[in-house]
Design a protein around this motif. Structure first.
Motif, PDB file in Angstrom:
ATOM      1  N   VAL A 171       0.830  -1.211   0.000  1.00 32.64           N
ATOM      2  CA  VAL A 171       0.000   0.000   0.000  1.00 32.64           C
ATOM      3  C   VAL A 171       0.867   1.265   0.000  1.00 32.64           C
ATOM      4  O   VAL A 171       0.634   2.200  -0.775  1.00 32.64           O
ATOM      5  N   VAL A 172       1.871   1.292   0.866  1.00 29.24           N
ATOM      6  CA  VAL A 172       2.675   2.514   1.017  1.00 29.24           C
ATOM      7  C   VAL A 172       3.392   2.852  -0.282  1.00 29.24           C
ATOM      8  O   VAL A 172       3.337   3.983  -0.774  1.00 29.24           O
ATOM      9  N   ASN A 173       4.033   1.865  -0.884  1.00 30.58           N
ATOM     10  CA  ASN A 173       4.759   2.110  -2.131  1.00 30.58           C
ATOM     11  C   ASN A 173       3.796   2.516  -3.246  1.00 30.58           C
ATOM     12  O   ASN A 173       4.075   3.435  -4.029  1.00 30.58           O
ATOM     13  N   THR A 174       2.653   1.851  -3.301  1.00 27.22           N
ATOM     14  CA  THR A 174       1.662   2.178  -4.341  1.00 27.22           C
ATOM     15  C   THR A 174       1.194   3.627  -4.189  1.00 27.22           C
ATOM     16  O   THR A 174       1.113   4.376  -5.164  1.00 27.22           O
ATOM     17  N   MET A 175       0.920   4.023  -2.961  1.00 22.70           N
ATOM     18  CA  MET A 175       0.465   5.395  -2.712  1.00 22.70           C
ATOM     19  C   MET A 175       1.536   6.412  -3.095  1.00 22.70           C
ATOM     20  O   MET A 175       1.259   7.412  -3.757  1.00 22.70           O
ATOM     21  N   ASN A 176       2.773   6.159  -2.657  1.00 17.46           N
ATOM     22  CA  ASN A 176       3.859   7.101  -2.972  1.00 17.46           C
ATOM     23  C   ASN A 176       4.028   7.248  -4.482  1.00 17.46           C
ATOM     24  O   ASN A 176       4.192   8.349  -4.999  1.00 17.46           O
ATOM     25  N   GLU A 177       3.986   6.112  -5.175  1.00 18.13           N
ATOM     26  CA  GLU A 177       4.140   6.151  -6.643  1.00 18.13           C
ATOM     27  C   GLU A 177       2.999   6.953  -7.277  1.00 18.13           C
ATOM     28  O   GLU A 177       3.223   7.812  -8.116  1.00 18.13           O
ATOM     29  N   LEU A 178       1.767   6.652  -6.851  1.00 21.38           N
ATOM     30  CA  LEU A 178       0.612   7.323  -7.481  1.00 21.38           C
ATOM     31  C   LEU A 178       0.613   8.818  -7.188  1.00 21.38           C
ATOM     32  O   LEU A 178       0.347   9.632  -8.085  1.00 21.38           O
ATOM     33  N   GLU A 179       0.916   9.187  -5.946  1.00 17.81           N
ATOM     34  CA  GLU A 179       0.942  10.619  -5.610  1.00 17.81           C
ATOM     35  C   GLU A 179       1.934  11.360  -6.491  1.00 17.81           C
ATOM     36  O   GLU A 179       1.658  12.438  -6.996  1.00 17.81           O
ATOM     37  N   GLY A 180       3.118  10.763  -6.656  1.00 23.28           N
ATOM     38  CA  GLY A 180       4.151  11.398  -7.476  1.00 23.28           C
ATOM     39  C   GLY A 180       3.744  11.475  -8.941  1.00 23.28           C
ATOM     40  O   GLY A 180       3.919  12.501  -9.589  1.00 23.28           O
ATOM     41  N   ARG A 181       3.168  10.407  -9.472  1.00 21.12           N
ATOM     42  CA  ARG A 181       2.849  10.364 -10.903  1.00 21.12           C
ATOM     43  C   ARG A 181       1.651  11.240 -11.276  1.00 21.12           C
ATOM     44  O   ARG A 181       1.519  11.645 -12.429  1.00 21.12           O
ATOM     45  N   LEU A 182       0.754  11.492 -10.302  1.00 20.81           N
ATOM     46  CA  LEU A 182      -0.523  12.134 -10.659  1.00 20.81           C
ATOM     47  C   LEU A 182      -0.633  13.581 -10.182  1.00 20.81           C
ATOM     48  O   LEU A 182      -1.721  14.140 -10.127  1.00 20.81           O
ATOM     49  N   GLU A 183       0.517  14.181  -9.879  1.00 17.04           N
ATOM     50  CA  GLU A 183       0.493  15.562  -9.384  1.00 17.04           C
ATOM     51  C   GLU A 183      -0.034  16.555 -10.399  1.00 17.04           C
ATOM     52  O   GLU A 183      -0.475  17.644 -10.052  1.00 17.04           O
ATOM     53  N   ASP A 184       0.029  16.205 -11.681  1.00 13.88           N
ATOM     54  CA  ASP A 184      -0.410  17.148 -12.716  1.00 13.88           C
ATOM     55  C   ASP A 184      -1.931  17.243 -12.816  1.00 13.88           C
ATOM     56  O   ASP A 184      -2.456  18.123 -13.490  1.00 13.88           O
ATOM     57  N   ILE A 185      -2.662  16.349 -12.160  1.00 14.36           N
ATOM     58  CA  ILE A 185      -4.127  16.331 -12.311  1.00 14.36           C
ATOM     59  C   ILE A 185      -4.784  17.365 -11.393  1.00 14.36           C
ATOM     60  O   ILE A 185      -4.493  17.428 -10.198  1.00 14.36           O
ATOM     61  N   ASN A 186      -5.657  18.180 -11.968  1.00 13.60           N
ATOM     62  CA  ASN A 186      -6.387  19.171 -11.174  1.00 13.60           C
ATOM     63  C   ASN A 186      -7.849  18.798 -10.973  1.00 13.60           C
ATOM     64  O   ASN A 186      -8.496  19.277 -10.055  1.00 13.60           O
ATOM     65  N   THR A 187      -8.376  17.958 -11.851  1.00 12.16           N
ATOM     66  CA  THR A 187      -9.787  17.563 -11.730  1.00 12.16           C
ATOM     67  C   THR A 187      -9.978  16.756 -10.447  1.00 12.16           C
ATOM     68  O   THR A 187      -9.234  15.810 -10.188  1.00 12.16           O
ATOM     69  N   PRO A 188     -10.982  17.126  -9.643  1.00  7.65           N
ATOM     70  CA  PRO A 188     -11.168  16.381  -8.395  1.00  7.65           C
ATOM     71  C   PRO A 188     -11.680  14.962  -8.624  1.00  7.65           C
ATOM     72  O   PRO A 188     -12.564  14.747  -9.441  1.00  7.65           O
TER      73      PRO A 188
END
Ligand code: SF4
Length: 370
Positions: A280-297
């Motif tokens: 879970v932790v690694n998946t979350m860290n990866e997703l947070e980093g990869r998806l920073e460009d998204i502004n749509t809620p």
């Protein structure tokens, strides 16, 4: 699946910082401040752009000298986000940046000195339609107030603010906002609560000198969270001894947690334990980093096992519940398909981006129909 915030906001009058409304029913504006040398124009413009890309609605820049005012002129021409010039004492700097297109002056009228200089700054602000932010700080209270109160107190902060406000009132100037910052949460909260009942101008919230990234974020979230829950606050700055881009991110996370703003992915994730069926932790860290460009809620639940997974996934736009041999994806609350651990992060990123596109298209269709 965004829900309205139950918070009833204090009714404040609205001012405009450039094209960003502050106060009234405007979204609570997130701001930060550059920490580059202002005379280094390219470094400052670069940092302003990074802040804007992170979602800053307003950026403050220190203008400590007339040379810095000349640099500010260039910075203003090269950037598009509204800029606040932070000025102490020297009225000539305020007049210069007003001429150069500043969107807000952070200057305390009581510190400008002679009455004709105060009048010149206020006249320039009126002429260019620029708001002023009065910024009272417990660390720089007037000497007589320090003597009167013995130490910085909420009442001392409010009295200091009212002095500056009186000067603006005498000059028939009401286009201003106020901040009353202390590094102590209790003092800050009490001061803002007091002044919120005395004036109707917008309030800029912050805990000053809050600390490093982690401790400052927690302290700011506690202090600002209490005030925002009270409905107090029209714009916020999280002060961190860290990259100012982090201030913007923490500011949004705070507003998102109170449902006062939406921006990008709202992750719901479990802390993980030995029951987890994927990392879970690694998946979350990866997703947070990869998806920073998204502004749509978008609400995305990432939960390690079936203990809490289905419940959270059903409430989210997209959910993942860990399972053996495969994890289960929920789309719009409904079990949809399975994913294995091998390509989990790539698959989730693709699913989230697809869902964002779908949401954006739906929103465009709604706007086109209306
Ligand atoms: S949801 Fe499951 S994996 Fe996550 S913390 Fe709870 S029990 Fe552990």
């Amino acid at each position: 699946m965004f829900m309205e915030s139950p918070i009833k906001r204090r009714k404040s009058r609205q001012i405009m910082v450039g094209n960003v409304p502050v106060g009234g029913d405007a979204p609570i504006a997130v701001q930060s401040m550059t920490n580059t040398e202002t005379c280094d124009v390219s470094a400052t413009v670069g940092q302003i752009e990074r802040l804007q890309n992170a979602g800053a609605d307003i950026v403050r820049v220190s203008v400590p000298s007339l040379d810095a005012a000349e640099a500010f002129r260039e910075i203003k021409q090269k950037t598009s986000v509204p800029l606040v010039a932070d000025i102490h004492f020297d009225y000539k700097i305020a007049l210069k940046v007003a001429e150069y297109g500043v969107d807000c002056l952070r200057i305390n009228p009581g510190n400008i000195g002679r009455e004709d200089r105060v009048a010149a700054v206020i006249d320039a602000a009126k002429y260019h339609n620029i708001p002023i932010r009065i910024g009272v700080n417990a660390g720089s209270l007037e000497k007589d107030l320090q003597k009167k109160y013995g130490e910085p107190t909420p009442a001392a902060l409010v009295e200091s603010a009212m002095r500056h406000i009186d000067i603006l009132n005498r000059h028939n100037f009401d286009n201003f906002k106020i901040s009353l910052k202390a590094s102590d949460v209790f003092m800050t909260v009490a001061a803002y609560r007091q002044i919120a009942n005395q004036i109707d101008q917008p309030l800029h919230l912050g805990i000053t000198e809050a600390g490093g990234f982690r401790s400052g974020a927690v302290k700011s979230a506690v202090g600002l969270g209490i005030l925002l829950m009270d409905g107090i606050g029209d714009t916020i700055r999280i002060s961190l001894a860290a990259d100012p881009v982090e201030e913007v991110k923490v500011g949004y996370d705070l507003l998102k947690s109170l449902r006062l703003r939406t921006k990008g992915i709202n992750f719901i994730a479990c802390p993980s334990c030995s029951r987890q069926n994927f990392d879970v932790v690694n998946t979350m860290n990866e997703l947070e980093g990869r998806l920073e460009d998204i502004n749509t809620p978008l609400d995305v639940a990432i939960i390690g096992c079936v203990v809490n997974g289905p419940g959270e996934a059903k409430e989210a736009d997209l959910g993942l519940t860990g399972g053996t041999p495969n994890n289960l994806v929920y789309v719009s609350g409904v079990p949809d398909h399975k994913l294995n651990n091998e390509t989990l992060v790539d698959d989730l990123e693709r699913l989230i981006r697809d869902k964002v596109l779908e949401k954006e298209k739906n929103q465009e269709a709604i706007i086109a129909r209306s």
